[in-house]
Motif scaffolding. Sequence first.
Motif, mmCIF file in Angstrom:
data_model
loop_
_atom_site.group_PDB
_atom_site.id
_atom_site.type_symbol
_atom_site.label_atom_id
_atom_site.label_comp_id
_atom_site.label_asym_id
_atom_site.label_seq_id
_atom_site.Cartn_x
_atom_site.Cartn_y
_atom_site.Cartn_z
ATOM 1 N N GLY A 298 0.789 -1.230 0.000
ATOM 2 C CA GLY A 298 0.000 0.000 0.000
ATOM 3 C C GLY A 298 0.816 1.271 0.000
ATOM 4 O O GLY A 298 0.284 2.343 -0.259
ATOM 5 N N GLU A 299 2.094 1.193 0.295
ATOM 6 C CA GLU A 299 2.978 2.367 0.260
ATOM 7 C C GLU A 299 4.416 1.848 0.240
ATOM 8 O O GLU A 299 4.647 0.648 0.406
ATOM 9 C CB GLU A 299 2.741 3.268 1.482
ATOM 10 N N GLN A 300 5.355 2.776 0.015
ATOM 11 C CA GLN A 300 6.740 2.304 -0.137
ATOM 12 C C GLN A 300 7.246 1.645 1.147
ATOM 13 O O GLN A 300 6.891 2.051 2.255
ATOM 14 C CB GLN A 300 7.644 3.423 -0.601
ATOM 15 N N ASN A 320 6.667 -7.528 -0.353
ATOM 16 C CA ASN A 320 6.212 -6.157 -0.570
ATOM 17 C C ASN A 320 5.203 -6.191 -1.711
ATOM 18 O O ASN A 320 5.551 -6.550 -2.830
ATOM 19 C CB ASN A 320 7.421 -5.278 -0.953
ATOM 20 N N LEU A 321 3.945 -5.866 -1.422
ATOM 21 C CA LEU A 321 2.911 -5.896 -2.455
ATOM 22 C C LEU A 321 2.583 -4.470 -2.880
ATOM 23 O O LEU A 321 2.425 -3.575 -2.045
ATOM 24 C CB LEU A 321 1.654 -6.597 -1.941
ATOM 25 N N GLY A 323 0.047 -1.996 -5.382
ATOM 26 C CA GLY A 323 -1.134 -1.934 -6.243
ATOM 27 C C GLY A 323 -2.049 -0.787 -5.895
ATOM 28 O O GLY A 323 -2.130 -0.384 -4.748
ATOM 29 N N PRO A 324 -2.733 -0.247 -6.904
ATOM 30 C CA PRO A 324 -3.757 0.758 -6.667
ATOM 31 C C PRO A 324 -5.133 0.095 -6.520
ATOM 32 O O PRO A 324 -5.348 -1.013 -7.034
ATOM 33 C CB PRO A 324 -3.717 1.599 -7.956
ATOM 34 N N THR A 325 -6.055 0.763 -5.851
ATOM 35 C CA THR A 325 -7.432 0.266 -5.705
ATOM 36 C C THR A 325 -7.992 -0.115 -7.076
ATOM 37 O O THR A 325 -8.740 -1.086 -7.204
ATOM 38 C CB THR A 325 -8.303 1.378 -5.075
ATOM 39 N N ASP A 413 1.969 6.602 -11.130
ATOM 40 C CA ASP A 413 3.242 6.368 -10.436
ATOM 41 C C ASP A 413 4.388 6.481 -11.434
ATOM 42 O O ASP A 413 4.314 5.954 -12.546
ATOM 43 C CB ASP A 413 3.267 4.961 -9.808
ATOM 44 N N ARG A 428 5.419 9.887 -7.453
ATOM 45 C CA ARG A 428 4.200 10.142 -8.205
ATOM 46 C C ARG A 428 4.440 11.153 -9.315
ATOM 47 O O ARG A 428 5.282 12.045 -9.193
ATOM 48 C CB ARG A 428 3.124 10.716 -7.271
ATOM 49 N N LYS A 434 0.634 9.418 0.166
ATOM 50 C CA LYS A 434 0.127 8.515 1.188
ATOM 51 C C LYS A 434 0.442 9.132 2.539
ATOM 52 O O LYS A 434 1.600 9.436 2.824
ATOM 53 C CB LYS A 434 0.820 7.155 1.076
ATOM 54 N N ARG A 439 -4.543 7.072 1.129
ATOM 55 C CA ARG A 439 -4.312 7.717 -0.164
ATOM 56 C C ARG A 439 -5.004 9.063 -0.209
ATOM 57 O O ARG A 439 -6.191 9.170 0.024
ATOM 58 C CB ARG A 439 -4.865 6.794 -1.244
HETATM 59 P P1 AMP Z 1 -4.331 2.730 -2.935
HETATM 60 O O1 AMP Z 1 -5.269 2.846 -4.084
HETATM 61 O O2 AMP Z 1 -4.811 3.417 -1.695
HETATM 62 O O3 AMP Z 1 -3.903 1.328 -2.681
HETATM 63 O O4 AMP Z 1 -3.013 3.540 -3.357
HETATM 64 C C1 AMP Z 1 -2.283 3.171 -4.515
HETATM 65 C C2 AMP Z 1 -0.986 3.903 -4.569
HETATM 66 O O5 AMP Z 1 -0.212 3.617 -3.389
HETATM 67 C C3 AMP Z 1 -0.110 3.445 -5.706
HETATM 68 O O6 AMP Z 1 -0.454 4.049 -6.929
HETATM 69 C C4 AMP Z 1 1.283 3.833 -5.202
HETATM 70 O O7 AMP Z 1 1.507 5.217 -5.378
HETATM 71 C C5 AMP Z 1 1.176 3.555 -3.721
HETATM 72 N N1 AMP Z 1 1.655 2.188 -3.404
HETATM 73 C C6 AMP Z 1 0.903 1.094 -3.184
HETATM 74 N N2 AMP Z 1 1.695 0.036 -2.871
HETATM 75 C C7 AMP Z 1 2.975 0.463 -2.904
HETATM 76 C C8 AMP Z 1 4.250 -0.147 -2.680
HETATM 77 N N3 AMP Z 1 4.372 -1.412 -2.305
HETATM 78 N N4 AMP Z 1 5.363 0.617 -2.851
HETATM 79 C C9 AMP Z 1 5.261 1.921 -3.202
HETATM 80 N N5 AMP Z 1 4.091 2.567 -3.403
HETATM 81 C C10 AMP Z 1 2.955 1.848 -3.265
#
Ligand code: AMP
Length: 532
Positions: A298-300, A320-321, A323-325, A413, A428, A434, A439
Amino acid sequence: MTIPLHKNFNLACAIHRHCLAHPDSPAVVCKDRSLTYGELAERAARLAACLTRSPGWQRSDGQPPRVGILASRGVDACVALLGACWAGATYVPIGLKQPEERILSLLSQCALSAVITDDEGAKLLTKRLRAACPPLLIHAGQTLVTDDTGELPDLVALATLAPVTPEEPAPMAPSDTAYIIFTSGTTGVPKGVMISAGAARHYVTMIAERLGLRASDRALETCELSFDFSVHNMFSTWEVGAALHILPANTVMNAVKFARTSGLTVWNSVPSLAGMLRQVKALAPDSLASLRVTVFGGEQLPASTVVAWQAAAPNSTIVNLYGPTEATVFCLAQPVGAALPLTPGRDVVAIGTPLPGNEAAVVDEHGQPLPDGTPGELVIAGEQLADAYLGAAELTAARFPTFAGKRWYRTGDLALRDATGSFHCLGRIDNQVKVLGYRVELEEIDAHLRVATGADVVGAVAWPLADGMARGIVAFVGASTIDADTVINALRSRIPAYMLPNRIIALATMPLNGSGKVDRRALRQLLEDAAA
Ligand code: AMP
């Protein structure tokens, strides 16, 4: 439509399967309450019976009915959500941390057929909110309280409904919408991401297999239903018949103790939580020895967090996973071993390679693929892409373009693929940030700041940063003076607490960039200089 049972894409099917095979196994645990698969299935099926028997349940457009879930994380929230699924509905989480205006805006966008609440959700039901809800309002909680006028809201209580024998959940086709999750939107209005039952099922079965989850696992839930990480936590756990242990929202800083007393084997959280635990020195070596799988996403993911985690949870794999929603929870994965797979020049872990059923590429602004090593926008294709943003055809077309005959999602991204084929996230392209895992589109805060201050030129920035991650928001307003308290109070009724600036600074002359826009980099520099 009649769908063969084995082709039923309803997310609740896993609960039904485990209810038949081992009804007494624990399915969900929170505080002093727990439900077995048998109990969870019965309650969800009972809710579903109430929903499907209500007048006008079927929508005239043939789409699944939509059910709002006004609930905090907890056992009753799981029942509420699964009841909606069981009935073949699209579930729509309504985050409780939002101000009333925002909930009203969400309700007006969704055309809900029913709303299900838990105790916390029911407490929010003012007369005004109740009036904006559909007539069918079900209380899946334990105790009802009076509303703002001292009356008990008119809800149907789950406890008063006749028990049922759970039948197979209502059939859902892969194209039916399983859930709609709202994310921050640049215009000030949150956008509803529509995820199909096919995409959701694909994700859940694929990730449970990829992580090697087992029926004997005890997995952690740290997220509210309105964050799609919760889809991973709940449904990957239930897919294999394991137990979901929900960390109560007021005990997050005691998460290590919670993991130990619950004997957790699977950890799921944003890296910020681990970072905060490290900061308060809760991550002692071997303190999480029972863990065998750790999912950060969900974040770095900072290297410093991984190093501390490896010492605290020496028996756990770490992944480390990313992905965006809009691509159903997570679509890329990077396993983390002793030699950390870091992004060059940054102390963060790479985001790895696409998970099965997903494709990733780095493209220029015209959608042309870029050579390895060249930064560009990360785009995603495959089975997990969202169908649309609710009621926003233009935005959908812009964010989900077709290149080379294939539909992609433009993540926003900045990324590159290295020579080994591994992807690295470099930040970004736009102004999405984040904040402690949430988000946030900075433009969304700007839009509300303009209304709250009457100023045209405003700029929110993520600040302070720790380990490269945002811990809060500071807002600048183009004015010679500002009454910060009044502005914060005005914002409080418009945006959720995690978006609220912790400082408002008046600047008579706002720095502008070459294209005449507010220069957020310069604003951040002002804060950095002041801190130095
Ligand atoms: P969300 O839709 O709330 O899951 O946010 C998605 C955004 O969170 C992505 O487009 C990335 O900018 C950031 N994000 C999600 N997972 C990661 C990760 N493992 N590493 C870095 N950024 C991430």
